[in-house]
Each structure stands twice: as C-alpha cells, then as structure tokens.
Design an enzyme around this catalytic site. Structure first.
Site, mmCIF file in Angstrom:
data_model
loop_
_atom_site.group_PDB
_atom_site.id
_atom_site.type_symbol
_atom_site.label_atom_id
_atom_site.label_comp_id
_atom_site.label_asym_id
_atom_site.label_seq_id
_atom_site.Cartn_x
_atom_site.Cartn_y
_atom_site.Cartn_z
ATOM 1 N N ASP A 42 40.800 36.752 76.621
ATOM 2 C CA ASP A 42 42.071 37.144 77.713
ATOM 3 C C ASP A 42 42.333 38.676 77.748
ATOM 4 O OD1 ASP A 42 44.128 35.601 79.415
ATOM 5 O OD2 ASP A 42 45.265 36.435 77.950
ATOM 6 N N GLU A 73 26.112 37.389 63.416
ATOM 7 C CA GLU A 73 25.798 36.842 61.994
ATOM 8 C C GLU A 73 25.804 35.370 62.394
ATOM 9 O OE1 GLU A 73 28.892 37.677 59.318
ATOM 10 O OE2 GLU A 73 29.106 39.875 59.903
HETATM 11 C C1 NOJ Z 1 45.095 36.036 81.856
HETATM 12 C C2 NOJ Z 1 45.125 34.375 82.014
HETATM 13 O O1 NOJ Z 1 44.245 34.175 82.627
HETATM 14 C C3 NOJ Z 1 46.624 34.040 82.509
HETATM 15 O O2 NOJ Z 1 46.742 32.798 82.801
HETATM 16 C C4 NOJ Z 1 47.588 34.571 81.639
HETATM 17 O O3 NOJ Z 1 49.054 34.378 82.499
HETATM 18 C C5 NOJ Z 1 47.415 36.027 81.477
HETATM 19 N N1 NOJ Z 1 46.011 36.583 80.929
HETATM 20 C C6 NOJ Z 1 48.275 36.688 80.223
HETATM 21 O O4 NOJ Z 1 47.802 35.879 79.076
#
Ligand code: NOJ
Length: 566
Positions: free
Chosen positions: A234, A283
C-alpha cells in the site's frame, strides 16, 4: 484452438495443489506471476459467514471454489488485520493479528491452506506508510511526550507560528484538509504535530527510523512463514519523504497528485527499502511476490519499482485511468509495454479496484476521471466494460480483477449519506469521498438481500445492496451464456488453455479503421470496436469469444471485443 464453451470444462478446474508453508514448491513452473490473473477480494464485502453484516475470512474460505471455477490464479486480500477501521482496515493497529471482525489467525491459516489446495495463491496487503493511531507504538509515543525516542518512529514536529499553532508545513492530506494534526501533551497543554498523508487516524511512519525498517522486515517474515505468496504494498511510493519536509508552495495539491513528483511521493529513497525486502522474499521457496501500489507521474517512473532486484509487479494506474477510446488505449498499451520491457518486468493491467468507480459505471459516463458520482448509461457502461475486459485479458502480462466485476456490477451511486463510511467523504475536498459505491457486498444467490452475502435472507449487510442485484447474483448468472459471469469464465478458460495470451511483452498491431484496435499474438487475434457503430471486419479464423451478443459474420458490433484463433 476450439470454440469456447460457456462453462468451464473439468480439465480447466482441476489444477494441482500449490506449495504450503511446510511443503516447498518443488517442480512448479517459474514465473507464475508474469501472466497471472489476480482477483482482489475486499474482505468486508465478499462473504459474511457469521451473519453480522460484515464479510469475514471464513466467508472468503467458503467461496474459494467460486474463484477456482472462475479461473483466476491468485487472490489478493485487502487488509484484514486488527484495526479500528477508520479507513476500512488500511489503518492497522497490529500487523500480526486478524481483526476479530474478520476472524482469527487460525482462520487466516485455514484460508491460505484451502486456497493452496485449490491451486490458488494468496497475496496479502501490507500497509507500511502509516499505522493506525491506535497502534501501540503511536500510543506510547503520545504518552511519552516530546523528546521521547519513540517519537522518531513517526513524524512528530513542533508547529509554526508564535505558539506552534500552525502546521509544520503546507502539505495536505490525500483525503482533504491539512496533513498534520496537533497532539496534546501528557500534561494537557497543546503539543507537537504529527504527519498523516491520509486520515488523522493514520499517522505516517518515519522510514529513517531503523526500528521501523526492522519491524517491517519482521512482519514480512511473519506472513511469509504463514505461507502467503506475496504482498500488495500500500502507498509504496510514499514511505520516504524529502529531507526537511519542505513546503510544496502555492499549488493545488490534488491536481498535482499522480502528475508530478511530490516531496512526499515517489522519492528515490523508497527503492532501497524494496531491494532489502526482495532479498527476504527470495529466501523463501515458491516465488513470493511484491506488488507496488505506486501512483507515479509516468509509466517510466512506475517501472523503477520493478527493476530486477526490487518488486515483481506494479499496478498500471495509467491504464486504469484511460477512457474507452481506441487512440488513448493504444497509446497507453504501447507506453506501458515499452516502459516495462527494459526492466524485464511484466506489464500489469487493471480496470477496477476498491478505490475507484467500477469500470461498468465509468464507461457509461462521459470521460471524467476515476471518481464518478453518476450512474450514467448502465447498458452502455456494461457493454463497454465487457469489451474492455476482453481487451485487457488478451494483453501480455498480468491482469487484476476486482470482486464483482465478473458479475458486471455497477457502482452504487445513490447510497444514502448516512450509510457512507469512506473517511474522505467526511473531510472537506477529499478526492476519494465516494469510494463506498464500489464496496457494496457481493450478491451470491436468492431473491432477498443480502443475496447470499450473509447466511440469512433479510439479514444485515454493512452497505445496502440495490434490489436489482438479485438478477446479478452468481446463482442467477451461472449457466446463462449471455451473462457477464459466463463471459469471464470463458475468457479465463481460454487464457488458461492458450498461455500465449498473457506471455511475452509486445503486441503486433494490425491495420484497422478509426476507433477500432486489432492485434495479433501468435495464432490469436483480438479486435476491439470502441465506436458506437458496428464495423465491417473479417478475420480469417475461428471466433473464440465475443463480448457482444448481437454479432454477425463479418461485423464487429459496436462497443465490443472479439477473439479469434487464426
Ligand atoms: C490505498 C488504498 O488502496 C486505499 O484504500 C487507502 O485508503 C489508502 N491507500 C491509504 O492506506
């Protein structure tokens, strides 16, 4: 090649079980991920086993056969970790625990094992840019006050102004409003500010802190030891901030996002983090993968994330942002393939996810970005969405599907305000405020809500489903050759039988009239008509599949895609 049947043959569904954490992946083909079709499950909205209205891990486990029968290779699960759910789980309080709302670690273990037994890989979400404000580290840092070394794990700063009453810089949250929130000192006086690029409940980690880097290496190992096949990372472009956290200056930040290098996004320093992670993944047996969620200004900058010693894949948001237009599509396809070729990574393709308006709704509206609030022309949207999917699944590389797109689900654009949960909806001028519309629970069966999402007819679902979704359920579409579900099943069955569809790194474009795209890949031809008129087009070969029902020999119907064996 032969004509696609509307249902999958037994040979398509019987695939070998995969390695588990304790049985290494002997003899599996290398590079499974290069052409994999990866299905995103949004755990809140997939299947609810305990009837509380919220999806859960046992629910997902019970529906794995649907994913096997659909014909995908892997499942990416959005976060199911312990979380106060300020951003639907992208605010993690404990990276090694399952939120009780979703189940237990034992449920996660069982889900991974069951998926592997069905030949499906599992990719989990990793959220390293920020934690929840309820994370133990952040709570301790708050309690200990200014000067505590624990504050180095986040970005705490004194405010500007005569009494520190102004935020330390001018950065804005992606969800709207300032990217800083002021704390209260343990003695109750106004204190330092902390940085949060998203909601105030999501404080950003300071990746200069060795403790943060150590912790995430350990979290990676925890889930790798659990047997997961990879991580979707993310905000992969956000971990490193420009030294000194400089002001951005007088700009409309939301307009800059994704179009420019920002002091908090796509800084070159992020790459050394992923090099270190890659070594850890390597790994482990069985080719575990890293997938970048990195919104960068150009496909070339996206390619930096997938150099040979970094991640394996990066989402192609340029593709997702492209409208239903032949010239624009050809350009983005060429640019994406050209950008990935030098680094040797597969291109990825995606049309929908949990953050954008579903493509069945986007393409029924005039061009206007990926955050729409109007239903548009449903019939046209679905027709184009089906065609767009067949185009995507014919391209070389790996494709991402978002749960429910195989049912042709539209966004729910008329949710009542009081049921909305997207945090950015509640913050002024946020860019993503209407993401709830693509997160409505999936209809599985029956004629009464929640349509098999939960165990009881008339039972709850955390967002209400439209009445017309009864006719879009998995049960209602199964066996109907005209349904979107059977179109996806047929397309994925063909893709499995014809590995050259996903292989390679180029397409051979053929001459076509304006508004039409056609390319050859070995003995396979794909033609796409993005215009609203039928186009005369003859391909000497066997028609394998068409997204349109109204096809006639020698004609490519309006807004449709066809596949041929030649
Ligand atoms: C991207 C995620 O897909 C989204 O849903 C989220 O609100 C933001 N990152 C923050 O983590």
């Amino acid at each position: 090649m032969t004509q696609a049947s509307s249902t999958r043959s037994a040979a398509d569904t019987s695939r070998p079980a995969l390695a588990t954490a304790d049985t290494p992946a002997a003899g599996e083909p290398r590079g499974w991920w290069r052409d994999a079709v990866i299905y995103q499950v949004y755990p809140r909205s997939f299947a609810d086993a305990n009837g509380d209205g919220m999806g859960d891990l046992p629910g997902i486990r019970s529906r794995l056969p649907h994913l096997r029968d659909l014909g995908v290779d892997a499942v990416w699960l959005s976060p199911f970790y312990a979380s106060p759910q300020a951003d639907a789980g992208y605010d993690v309080a404990d990276y090694r625990a399952v939120d009780p709302m979703f189940g237990t670690l034992l449920d996660a273990d069982a889900l991974i094992r069951d998926a592997h037994a069905l030949g499906l890989r599992i990719i989990v979400d990793l959220v390293p840019n920020h934690s929840s404000n309820q994370h133990e580290w952040f709570q301790r840092a708050l309690r200990e006050g200014p000067g505590s070394p624990l504050r180095d794990r986040y970005h705490f700063r004194a405010g500007r102004g005569t009494a520190g009453e102004l935020p330390p810089n001018d950065w804005e949250s992606i969800f709207g409003g300032p990217a800083w929130t002021r704390t209260e000192n343990p003695d109750g006086t106004p204190g330092e500010w902390y940085l949060h690029l998203f909601a105030p409940e999501q404080p950003d980690f300071n990746w200069e802190s060795p403790a943060v880097a150590d912790e995430f290496r350990s979290i990676l190992r925890f889930w790798l030891d659990m047997g997961v096949d990879g991580f979707r990372v993310d905000v992969a472009h956000g971990l490193v901030k420009a030294p000194g956290l400089p002001d951005l200056g007088a700009h409309d930040q939301l307009k800059l996002l994704g179009n420019d290098v920002m002091p908090f996004f796509d800084q070159d320093g992020v790459h050394q983090i992923y090099r270190a992670w890659r070594k850890i993944l390597d790994e482990y047996p069985g080719e575990r993968i890293l997938v970048a969620e990195a919104w960068t200004p150009t496909v070339e900058r996206t390619a930096n994330y997938v150099r040979p010693d970094e991640m394996h894949q990066a989402f192609n948001f340029q593709y997702l942002s492209t409208y239903w237009d032949a010239t624009a599509l050809r350009q983005v396809i060429d640019a994406s393939l050209d950008a990935m070729r030098p680094v040797g990574a597969p291109t990825t393709w995606v049309l929908s996810n949990h953050d954008v308006t579903r493509h069945a709704t986007r393409f029924g509206n005039p061009p206007g970005g990926t955050q729409l609030r109007t239903a548009g022309d449903r019939e046209l949207g679905l027709r184009r969405a089906r065609a767009a999917t067949l185009l995507m699944l014919a391209l070389p590389g790996s494709a991402y599907l978002y749960q429910g797109e195989e049912l042709g689900l539209p966004d729910v654009t008329d949710l009542p305000d009081e049921v909305r949960q997207d945090p950015s909806y509640f913050r002024a001028s946020g860019q993503d405020g209407f993401r709830d519309g693509c997160r409505v629970p999936i209809p599985w069966s029956g004629s009464a809500a929640p349509y098999g999402f939960g165990p009881t007819a008339g039972g709850p679902s955390w967002l209400p489903q439209p009445a017309e979704w009864a006719s879009l359920s998995v049960e209602a579409q199964t066996g109907d050759p005209a349904s979107t579900l059977e179109l996806y099943r047929s397309a994925l069955a063909i893709r499995r039988r014809q590995p050259e569809l996903g292989a390679g790194d180029r397409v051979e474009w053929l001459d076509t009239p304006p508004g039409v795209l056609m390319f050859r890949r070995g003995d396979f031809v794909c033609a796409v008509n993005t215009t609203g008129q039928p186009v005369e087009l003859t391909v000497a070969g066997t028609l394998l599949l068409s997204s349109a029902e109204d096809r006639q020999p020698g004609v490519l119907p309006a807004d449709s895609t066809s596949w041929w064996a030649v």
